[in-house]
Scaffold this active site. Structure first.
Site, mmCIF file in Angstrom:
data_model
loop_
_atom_site.group_PDB
_atom_site.id
_atom_site.type_symbol
_atom_site.label_atom_id
_atom_site.label_comp_id
_atom_site.label_asym_id
_atom_site.label_seq_id
_atom_site.Cartn_x
_atom_site.Cartn_y
_atom_site.Cartn_z
ATOM 1 N N GLY A 87 -16.503 -20.824 -29.813
ATOM 2 C CA GLY A 87 -17.637 -21.542 -30.377
ATOM 3 C C GLY A 87 -18.515 -22.307 -29.413
ATOM 4 O O GLY A 87 -19.699 -22.483 -29.660
ATOM 5 N N GLU A 134 -16.701 -28.859 -26.782
ATOM 6 C CA GLU A 134 -16.387 -28.212 -28.067
ATOM 7 C C GLU A 134 -17.655 -28.039 -28.892
ATOM 8 O O GLU A 134 -18.587 -28.826 -28.776
ATOM 9 C CB GLU A 134 -15.407 -29.095 -28.859
ATOM 10 C CG GLU A 134 -13.956 -28.667 -28.761
ATOM 11 C CD GLU A 134 -13.641 -27.403 -29.570
ATOM 12 O OE1 GLU A 134 -14.543 -26.577 -29.823
ATOM 13 O OE2 GLU A 134 -12.465 -27.239 -29.930
ATOM 14 N N ASP A 135 -17.656 -27.035 -29.752
ATOM 15 C CA ASP A 135 -18.776 -26.885 -30.683
ATOM 16 C C ASP A 135 -18.680 -27.903 -31.812
ATOM 17 O O ASP A 135 -19.655 -28.530 -32.195
ATOM 18 C CB ASP A 135 -18.817 -25.449 -31.248
ATOM 19 C CG ASP A 135 -17.484 -24.984 -31.834
ATOM 20 O OD1 ASP A 135 -16.453 -25.686 -31.663
ATOM 21 O OD2 ASP A 135 -17.453 -23.915 -32.459
ATOM 22 N N ASP A 161 -13.493 -31.083 -36.213
ATOM 23 C CA ASP A 161 -13.333 -31.179 -37.668
ATOM 24 C C ASP A 161 -12.119 -32.067 -37.938
ATOM 25 O O ASP A 161 -12.226 -33.286 -37.875
ATOM 26 C CB ASP A 161 -13.191 -29.741 -38.185
ATOM 27 C CG ASP A 161 -13.183 -29.611 -39.693
ATOM 28 O OD1 ASP A 161 -14.026 -30.205 -40.350
ATOM 29 O OD2 ASP A 161 -12.311 -28.892 -40.219
ATOM 30 N N LYS A 174 -17.327 -34.181 -37.559
ATOM 31 C CA LYS A 174 -17.246 -34.468 -39.001
ATOM 32 C C LYS A 174 -16.321 -35.668 -39.206
ATOM 33 O O LYS A 174 -15.099 -35.491 -39.363
ATOM 34 C CB LYS A 174 -16.673 -33.254 -39.742
ATOM 35 C CG LYS A 174 -17.599 -32.040 -39.787
ATOM 36 C CD LYS A 174 -16.940 -30.895 -40.567
ATOM 37 C CE LYS A 174 -17.841 -29.701 -40.714
ATOM 38 N NZ LYS A 174 -17.133 -28.511 -41.259
ATOM 39 N N PHE A 196 -19.759 -27.011 -44.402
ATOM 40 C CA PHE A 196 -19.592 -25.892 -43.476
ATOM 41 C C PHE A 196 -20.937 -25.493 -42.863
ATOM 42 O O PHE A 196 -21.924 -25.321 -43.569
ATOM 43 C CB PHE A 196 -18.955 -24.706 -44.202
ATOM 44 C CG PHE A 196 -18.481 -23.653 -43.259
ATOM 45 C CD1 PHE A 196 -17.305 -23.825 -42.534
ATOM 46 C CD2 PHE A 196 -19.230 -22.510 -43.064
ATOM 47 C CE1 PHE A 196 -16.876 -22.867 -41.638
ATOM 48 C CE2 PHE A 196 -18.801 -21.527 -42.163
ATOM 49 C CZ PHE A 196 -17.624 -21.714 -41.454
ATOM 50 N N VAL A 197 -20.957 -25.376 -41.540
ATOM 51 C CA VAL A 197 -22.196 -25.036 -40.834
ATOM 52 C C VAL A 197 -21.992 -23.816 -39.929
ATOM 53 O O VAL A 197 -20.868 -23.508 -39.530
ATOM 54 C CB VAL A 197 -22.702 -26.226 -39.981
ATOM 55 C CG1 VAL A 197 -23.118 -27.398 -40.861
ATOM 56 C CG2 VAL A 197 -21.654 -26.683 -38.971
ATOM 57 N N ASP A 239 -19.534 -19.963 -36.180
ATOM 58 C CA ASP A 239 -19.506 -18.728 -36.953
ATOM 59 C C ASP A 239 -18.931 -18.886 -38.353
ATOM 60 O O ASP A 239 -18.202 -19.839 -38.638
ATOM 61 C CB ASP A 239 -18.638 -17.695 -36.221
ATOM 62 C CG ASP A 239 -17.156 -18.033 -36.337
ATOM 63 O OD1 ASP A 239 -16.759 -19.118 -35.905
ATOM 64 O OD2 ASP A 239 -16.387 -17.211 -36.898
ATOM 65 N N ARG A 248 -23.086 -16.714 -34.837
ATOM 66 C CA ARG A 248 -23.035 -17.431 -33.548
ATOM 67 C C ARG A 248 -24.349 -17.330 -32.785
ATOM 68 O O ARG A 248 -24.703 -18.203 -31.999
ATOM 69 C CB ARG A 248 -21.923 -16.869 -32.658
ATOM 70 C CG ARG A 248 -20.519 -17.065 -33.200
ATOM 71 C CD ARG A 248 -19.503 -16.791 -32.083
ATOM 72 N NE ARG A 248 -18.152 -16.613 -32.588
ATOM 73 C CZ ARG A 248 -17.299 -17.600 -32.854
ATOM 74 N NH1 ARG A 248 -17.666 -18.851 -32.692
ATOM 75 N NH2 ARG A 248 -16.087 -17.340 -33.288
HETATM 76 P P1 IMP Z 1 -10.331 -28.764 -35.927
HETATM 77 O O1 IMP Z 1 -10.002 -28.897 -37.396
HETATM 78 O O2 IMP Z 1 -10.963 -30.042 -35.392
HETATM 79 O O3 IMP Z 1 -9.146 -28.330 -35.135
HETATM 80 O O4 IMP Z 1 -11.450 -27.642 -35.835
HETATM 81 C C1 IMP Z 1 -11.041 -26.358 -35.584
HETATM 82 C C2 IMP Z 1 -12.114 -25.343 -35.539
HETATM 83 O O5 IMP Z 1 -12.561 -25.076 -36.855
HETATM 84 C C3 IMP Z 1 -13.408 -25.630 -34.781
HETATM 85 O O6 IMP Z 1 -13.298 -25.492 -33.391
HETATM 86 C C4 IMP Z 1 -14.276 -24.523 -35.375
HETATM 87 O O7 IMP Z 1 -14.008 -23.304 -34.747
HETATM 88 C C5 IMP Z 1 -13.805 -24.484 -36.803
HETATM 89 N N1 IMP Z 1 -14.738 -25.207 -37.695
HETATM 90 C C6 IMP Z 1 -14.584 -26.427 -38.261
HETATM 91 N N2 IMP Z 1 -15.631 -26.742 -39.028
HETATM 92 C C7 IMP Z 1 -16.487 -25.681 -38.939
HETATM 93 C C8 IMP Z 1 -17.789 -25.403 -39.526
HETATM 94 O O8 IMP Z 1 -18.384 -26.195 -40.281
HETATM 95 N N3 IMP Z 1 -18.342 -24.205 -39.189
HETATM 96 C C9 IMP Z 1 -17.741 -23.310 -38.366
HETATM 97 N N4 IMP Z 1 -16.537 -23.530 -37.803
HETATM 98 C C10 IMP Z 1 -15.920 -24.702 -38.105
HETATM 99 MG MG MG Z 2 -14.015 -23.860 -32.009
#
Ligand code: IMP
Ligand code: MG
Length: 179
Positions: A48, A102-103, A106, A134, A155-156, A162, A168
């Site tokens: 991402g 990081e992109d 979450d 978030k 969700f974005v 993606d 992407r």
């Molecule tokens: P984490 O929950 O912080 O570990 O996030 C894990 C991964 O979930 C991120 O690196 C993204 O790849 C994916 N992700 C979380 N929220 C979104 C979203 O809104 N759109 C797309 N991918 C997401």
């Molecule tokens: Mg990611």
């Protein structure tokens, strides 16, 4: 700008490329101020982050090295439970200032794994830079040092992010249309 469809989901324009560029520039300036004379290793987390990382590093007016890794987590032996690993890291982290790019953050599960791995590899200091954050979904305690946008728990896609591998390549950020 019009709405788009990716498979079964509809998305509406959310953050323009101009707004992204403005925040990425501001982040680069903040980093320059904080990092001083360090030569940090920027570590982009694939897939991402590649779009954001590529724009961010070109706004950074200081010396750095750059590498990209994937985080893999798998089940180890029964006794060890889940194990994670940084794939593609071929330089030493020992004693380095690492800026994780990081992109989106979450729940924070991913950066928590990365944090443990980088600490274990002997990083001197670790900073986190994420395009999106978030706050309502975040359940961990690691501070995110640099974030371009805080967004609600929606969700974005686009600008590297993606939905099932799609979206992407869109040059701005779209959010899901709840119907
Ligand atoms: P984490 O929950 O912080 O570990 O996030 C894990 C991964 O979930 C991120 O690196 C993204 O790849 C994916 N992700 C979380 N929220 C979104 C979203 O809104 N759109 C797309 N991918 C997401
Ligand atoms: Mg990611």
């Amino acid at each position: 700008m019009a709405n788009i469809t990716l498979q079964d989901l509809r998305f509406e324009p959310y953050i323009s490329k101009e707004k992204i560029n403005e925040r990425v520039k501001a982040m680069a300036a903040e980093m320059k101020n904080d990092l001083g004379d360090e030569i940090p290793l920027f570590l982009g987390i694939l897939n991402g982050s590649f779009v954001f990382a590529s724009d961010l590093i070109r706004e950074c007016d200081f010396d750095m090295t750059i590498s990209f890794v994937k985080v893999a987590s798998y089940l180890g032996t029964k006794s060890s439970g889940s194990v994670s690993q940084l794939i593609g890291l071929n330089e030493s982290i020992l004693g380095k200032t690492v800026v994780v790019v990081e992109d989106i953050v979450d729940t924070g599960k991913t950066i928590e794994m990365i944090d443990a791995l980088l600490k274990n590899a002997g990083a001197k200091s670790i900073k986190y830079a994420s395009l999106l954050f978030k706050p309502d979904a975040y359940t961990r305690s690691i501070p995110i040092d640099y974030k371009a946008f805080e967004i609600p728990n929606e969700f974005v896609v686009g600008y590297g992010l993606d939905y099932n591998g799609l979206g992407r390549n869109i040059d701005s950020i779209y959010k899901i249309v709840e119907e």
